[in-house]
Motif scaffolding. Structure first.
Motif: not given
Length: 462
Positions: A34-39
């Motif tokens: 999970n790289i970066g924001p969830a959105e």
């Protein structure tokens, strides 16, 4: 094999929630960190749930990869049990993985990979030493088959106060790691999870499909017929250097599904010395890997080409085999990088577990789509040339059949494959790739081919 029953499974998988935005190139990618924001994920709510699970000490990732390959008719004046079928044909494979991990205490975790596969390689994965689909096991199945390719314990011990971001390994938690660290891994795994990594050529699910472009083709890496083994590995790294060592079980018989229970007599020892650097902002690496395999393999003088029973297992003793690989990769620009491998084994005995190749050189490059406003797309071009020892050549000339090659006779030439692919990001966590491979002198035989192989790969991961 019929294709239509598989396509709905891929389409359904692509609708699952929580597909993350990043793509990884590590061997056998079982998902994406999970790289970066969830959105930024395709389904932000599920990606946020994955992040919360990680905060609570749980790892949840998964993937599904479908590969359809076809060959056109090619020249074949003769063939035998180890030959690639000369008629036009198409085969497909499907692999799915669900990764579950649990953090036990600081730096310690247990990871289990539950997998379901089905399908066959072309000609049941025979006919070319550099076989065109690394997703195709030599044990194909018409019905879905469940197994556990990985189940291991890992302890990471930090040796420095400063940290670096977690790498793109989908089998790891995404928290930062100490720059200098020791990692101990014990259990069931692929040796390629730890050894012979390469930024541009190591994962058939996201990069090149051909066996010889995923790892050193002439290195007889320890594995069962599905590509996995039991063992232990210890790694030390500090961002500039790395030293890795491991001991693994070998197959009980050549290309066998079952591992040799006599671990003090049959085993493989691996050691890797690695150097990492930056030229400006461009990263590069070189790896020197040595392996000593001890198994019930036979010298060529003891194998009768007319008696298949003498090929399966040495009835009297274990023999030692030496293997060596040099692997390198280098970023040239922000969007382009190159790679190369040299691999070798002593050729005195038959190969036992990976493929039938004794010398190999491979090289190529990968270009992302930054220049045409498709930064998550990749185009790759790679080639491998493989040679065999004099003993193996004589065995094949006399009509011998190996576990992946053997045409009944041989007009020897080095085997040369070239692969071109374009992998396109359709949505976060959903990719499609088109590929073409040209096999010249398949199974080292100038009387057969050349062979054109066309590929379609669909992949979804979270």
């Amino acid at each position: 094999m019929r294709t239509f029953p598989i396509l709905p499974a891929i389409l359904l998988a692509s609708l699952l929630p929580g597909l993350a935005a990043a793509q990884t190139g590590r061997y056998g990618s079982a998902g994406v960190p999970n790289i970066g924001p969830a959105e930024d994920a395709l389904f932000p709510s599920f990606a946020a749930r994955q992040d919360r699970l990680e905060e609570q000490g749980w790892l949840l990732r998964g993937q599904a990869t479908f590969v359809l390959q076809g060959v056109t008719r090619f020249s074949s004046p003769y063939r035998a049990a180890g030959s690639l079928t000369p008629a036009a044909q198409a085969r497909n494979t499907l692999s799915t993985d669900l990764i579950l991990g649990r953090r036990l205490w600081h730096g310690a975790e247990v990871v289990v990979d539950a997998s379901v596969t089905r399908g066959f390689g072309l000609s049941n994965s025979t006919g070319a030493a550099a076989f065109p689909n690394n997703e195709a096991f030599r044990l194909g199945s018409t019905d879905p088959y469940f197994f556990v390719p990985r189940a291991f314990f890992r302890q990471t011990i930090g040796l420095s106060g400063d940290t670096v971001p977690s790498d793109d390994d989908p089998l790891r938690f995404s928290e930062p790691m100490a720059r200098e660290r020791i990692t101990i891994t014990i259990g069931k795994m692929s040796v390629w999870d730890i050894f012979d990594d390469n930024r541009y050529a190591h994962d058939a699910r996201t990069q090149f499909l051909n066996w010889a472009l995923v790892g050193g083709g002439a290195f007889d890496y320890a594995a069962d017929a599905r590509g996995f083994t039991n063992g232990a590995a210890v790694e030390w790294e500090n961002g500039h250097w790395a030293v890795r060592g491991g001991a693994f079980q070998v197959s009980r018989v050549v290309n066998g599904l079952f591992l040799d229970p006599s671990i003090t007599r049959g085993f493989q020892l691996l050691a890797s010395l690695e150097r990492f650097w930056r030229l400006g902002e461009r990263e590069g690496a070189v790896r020197l890997i040595y392996g000593a395999s001890r198994s019930r393999q036979s010298p060529w003088s003891e194998i009768d080409p007319g008696n298949p029973g003498t090929f399966e297992r040495n009835a009297r003793s274990y023999r030692l085999k030496h293997n060596l690989t040099i692997s390198a990769d280098q970023q040239i620009t922000e969007d382009f990088g190159v790679f190369g491998r040299l691999s070798w084994n002593d050729g005195a005995t038959q190969n036992w577990m990976f493929t039938e190749m004794d010398r190999a050189v491979s090289f190529g490059g990968a270009l992302t789509g930054l220049r045409w406003n498709r930064p998550n797309d990749t185009v790759g071009l790679g080639t491998n040339v493989g040679w065999i020892s004099g003993g193996r050549q004589r065995y094949l000339e006399q009509g011998g059949i190996g576990f992946i090659t053997g045409d009944g006779r041989l007009n020897y030439r080095p085997e040369w494959i070239t692969e071109l692919y374009y992998d396109a990001r359709l949505a976060p966590g959903v990719n499609a790739a088109l590929g073409y491979q040209l096999l010249v002198n398949p199974a080292y035989n100038a009387d057969r081919g050349p062979v054109s192989v066309f590929s379609l790969r669909l992949r979804t991961a979270f």
